[in-house]
Design a protein around this motif. Structure first.
Motif, PDB file in Angstrom:
ATOM      1  N   GLY A  68      -8.728  33.999  87.794  1.00  0.00           N
ATOM      2  CA  GLY A  68      -7.709  34.484  86.873  1.00  0.00           C
ATOM      3  C   GLY A  68      -6.320  34.057  87.268  1.00  0.00           C
ATOM      4  O   GLY A  68      -5.484  33.741  86.419  1.00  0.00           O
ATOM      5  N   LEU A  69      -6.062  34.014  88.573  1.00  0.00           N
ATOM      6  CA  LEU A  69      -4.757  33.572  89.067  1.00  0.00           C
ATOM      7  C   LEU A  69      -4.499  32.133  88.671  1.00  0.00           C
ATOM      8  O   LEU A  69      -3.413  31.792  88.200  1.00  0.00           O
ATOM      9  N   ASP A  70      -5.503  31.292  88.813  1.00  0.00           N
ATOM     10  CA  ASP A  70      -5.345  29.888  88.456  1.00  0.00           C
ATOM     11  C   ASP A  70      -5.080  29.735  86.965  1.00  0.00           C
ATOM     12  O   ASP A  70      -4.186  29.003  86.558  1.00  0.00           O
ATOM     13  N   ASP A  71      -5.872  30.430  86.143  1.00  0.00           N
ATOM     14  CA  ASP A  71      -5.662  30.352  84.688  1.00  0.00           C
ATOM     15  C   ASP A  71      -4.281  30.864  84.300  1.00  0.00           C
ATOM     16  O   ASP A  71      -3.598  30.263  83.479  1.00  0.00           O
ATOM     17  N   THR A  72      -3.893  31.972  84.890  1.00  0.00           N
ATOM     18  CA  THR A  72      -2.595  32.558  84.564  1.00  0.00           C
ATOM     19  C   THR A  72      -1.457  31.637  84.962  1.00  0.00           C
ATOM     20  O   THR A  72      -0.525  31.420  84.186  1.00  0.00           O
ATOM     21  N   LEU A  73      -1.526  31.106  86.156  1.00  0.00           N
ATOM     22  CA  LEU A  73      -0.453  30.233  86.613  1.00  0.00           C
ATOM     23  C   LEU A  73      -0.351  28.964  85.786  1.00  0.00           C
ATOM     24  O   LEU A  73       0.736  28.571  85.377  1.00  0.00           O
ATOM     25  N   THR A  74      -1.478  28.329  85.529  1.00  0.00           N
ATOM     26  CA  THR A  74      -1.417  27.072  84.785  1.00  0.00           C
ATOM     27  C   THR A  74      -0.973  27.291  83.354  1.00  0.00           C
ATOM     28  O   THR A  74      -0.160  26.536  82.833  1.00  0.00           O
ATOM     29  N   LYS A  75      -1.470  28.340  82.706  1.00  0.00           N
ATOM     30  CA  LYS A  75      -1.086  28.586  81.316  1.00  0.00           C
ATOM     31  C   LYS A  75       0.343  29.105  81.214  1.00  0.00           C
ATOM     32  O   LYS A  75       1.080  28.712  80.327  1.00  0.00           O
ATOM     33  N   SER A  76       0.742  29.973  82.124  1.00  0.00           N
ATOM     34  CA  SER A  76       2.097  30.531  82.070  1.00  0.00           C
ATOM     35  C   SER A  76       3.139  29.478  82.387  1.00  0.00           C
ATOM     36  O   SER A  76       4.138  29.346  81.684  1.00  0.00           O
ATOM     37  N   VAL A  77       2.916  28.738  83.449  1.00  0.00           N
ATOM     38  CA  VAL A  77       3.890  27.727  83.845  1.00  0.00           C
ATOM     39  C   VAL A  77       3.972  26.630  82.792  1.00  0.00           C
ATOM     40  O   VAL A  77       5.063  26.222  82.393  1.00  0.00           O
ATOM     41  N   SER A  78       2.840  26.157  82.306  1.00  0.00           N
ATOM     42  CA  SER A  78       2.879  25.107  81.282  1.00  0.00           C
ATOM     43  C   SER A  78       3.480  25.638  79.988  1.00  0.00           C
ATOM     44  O   SER A  78       4.204  24.926  79.292  1.00  0.00           O
ATOM     45  N   LEU A  80       5.810  28.019  79.752  1.00  0.00           N
ATOM     46  CA  LEU A  80       7.253  28.103  79.961  1.00  0.00           C
ATOM     47  C   LEU A  80       7.908  26.730  79.881  1.00  0.00           C
ATOM     48  O   LEU A  80       8.960  26.566  79.262  1.00  0.00           O
ATOM     49  N   ILE A  81       7.276  25.752  80.501  1.00  0.00           N
ATOM     50  CA  ILE A  81       7.834  24.393  80.482  1.00  0.00           C
ATOM     51  C   ILE A  81       7.844  23.848  79.059  1.00  0.00           C
ATOM     52  O   ILE A  81       8.846  23.279  78.612  1.00  0.00           O
ATOM     53  N   ASN A  82       6.751  24.036  78.324  1.00  0.00           N
ATOM     54  CA  ASN A  82       6.695  23.545  76.941  1.00  0.00           C
ATOM     55  C   ASN A  82       7.744  24.220  76.062  1.00  0.00           C
ATOM     56  O   ASN A  82       8.379  23.574  75.236  1.00  0.00           O
ATOM     57  N   ASN A  83       7.933  25.537  76.242  1.00  0.00           N
ATOM     58  CA  ASN A  83       8.948  26.243  75.455  1.00  0.00           C
ATOM     59  C   ASN A  83      10.341  25.764  75.809  1.00  0.00           C
ATOM     60  O   ASN A  83      11.187  25.589  74.932  1.00  0.00           O
ATOM     61  N   PHE A  84      10.605  25.561  77.094  1.00  0.00           N
ATOM     62  CA  PHE A  84      11.920  25.109  77.531  1.00  0.00           C
ATOM     63  C   PHE A  84      12.211  23.706  77.012  1.00  0.00           C
ATOM     64  O   PHE A  84      13.268  23.436  76.467  1.00  0.00           O
ATOM     65  N   VAL A  85      11.247  22.807  77.157  1.00  0.00           N
ATOM     66  CA  VAL A  85      11.414  21.432  76.679  1.00  0.00           C
ATOM     67  C   VAL A  85      11.539  21.424  75.153  1.00  0.00           C
ATOM     68  O   VAL A  85      12.365  20.703  74.590  1.00  0.00           O
ATOM     69  N   GLY A  86      10.735  22.242  74.481  1.00  0.00           N
ATOM     70  CA  GLY A  86      10.815  22.322  73.026  1.00  0.00           C
ATOM     71  C   GLY A  86      12.184  22.797  72.559  1.00  0.00           C
ATOM     72  O   GLY A  86      12.727  22.293  71.576  1.00  0.00           O
ATOM     73  N   ALA A  87      12.759  23.758  73.281  1.00  0.00           N
ATOM     74  CA  ALA A  87      14.093  24.243  72.914  1.00  0.00           C
ATOM     75  C   ALA A  87      15.134  23.155  73.125  1.00  0.00           C
ATOM     76  O   ALA A  87      16.050  22.992  72.309  1.00  0.00           O
ATOM     77  N   LEU A  88      15.008  22.404  74.214  1.00  0.00           N
ATOM     78  CA  LEU A  88      15.961  21.320  74.469  1.00  0.00           C
ATOM     79  C   LEU A  88      15.856  20.230  73.404  1.00  0.00           C
ATOM     80  O   LEU A  88      16.868  19.729  72.917  1.00  0.00           O
ATOM     81  N   VAL A  89      14.644  19.874  73.043  1.00  0.00           N
ATOM     82  CA  VAL A  89      14.436  18.849  72.016  1.00  0.00           C
ATOM     83  C   VAL A  89      14.961  19.344  70.675  1.00  0.00           C
ATOM     84  O   VAL A  89      15.595  18.597  69.925  1.00  0.00           O
ATOM     85  N   SER A  90      14.726  20.602  70.370  1.00  0.00           N
ATOM     86  CA  SER A  90      15.211  21.174  69.120  1.00  0.00           C
ATOM     87  C   SER A  90      16.731  21.155  69.050  1.00  0.00           C
ATOM     88  O   SER A  90      17.307  20.806  68.024  1.00  0.00           O
ATOM     89  N   LYS A  91      17.388  21.511  70.149  1.00  0.00           N
ATOM     90  CA  LYS A  91      18.852  21.476  70.176  1.00  0.00           C
ATOM     91  C   LYS A  91      19.363  20.051  70.032  1.00  0.00           C
ATOM     92  O   LYS A  91      20.352  19.803  69.360  1.00  0.00           O
TER      93      LYS A  91
END
Length: 113
Positions: A68-78, A80-91
């Motif tokens: 569960g730790l592995d799934d949580t870390l990989t999905k949460s971190v990815s 967050l990164i996708n949302n952050f990059v998506g916001a930058l691209v959108s701006k």
């Protein structure tokens, strides 16, 4: 503290196993088996006293936790990164759209005059 050590050890072992050609669908099962083995080994090496039910429970819990730790870390971190990059691209796209619409309105005004 023993359970935290066992969970960390299981996570590291499963991460090294996941680098092989083993299909990812088997990793949770591998995590549970590795958790049980490491739990028994830790109990034997630390106190030379294996309590079957307790060590089995710790191993199962550590295996599920590491999986569960592995799934949580990989999905949460990815995520967050996708949302952050998506916001930058959108701006960036919003800024270029505003510049192009300003340029086109200036061009249209000039051509009308």
């Amino acid at each position: 503290t023993a359970l935290i050590i066992i969970i960390a050890a299981v996570w590291f072992v499963v991460q090294s196993i996941s680098a092989t050609k083993l299909p990812n669908k088997f990793l949770p099962l591998v995590s549970i088996v590795v958790g049980i083995v490491i739990s028994f080994a830790y109990a034997y090496l630390s106190s030379k006293n294996i309590q079957l039910e307790q060590d089995l429970f710790f191993g199962l819990f550590a295996g599920f936790s590491a999986s569960g730790l592995d799934d949580t870390l990989t999905k949460s971190v990815s995520g967050l990164i996708n949302n952050f990059v998506g916001a930058l691209v959108s701006k960036a796209n919003d800024g270029s759209d505003a510049t192009s619409s300003t340029n086109s309105s200036t061009t249209n005004t000039t051509s009308v005059k």
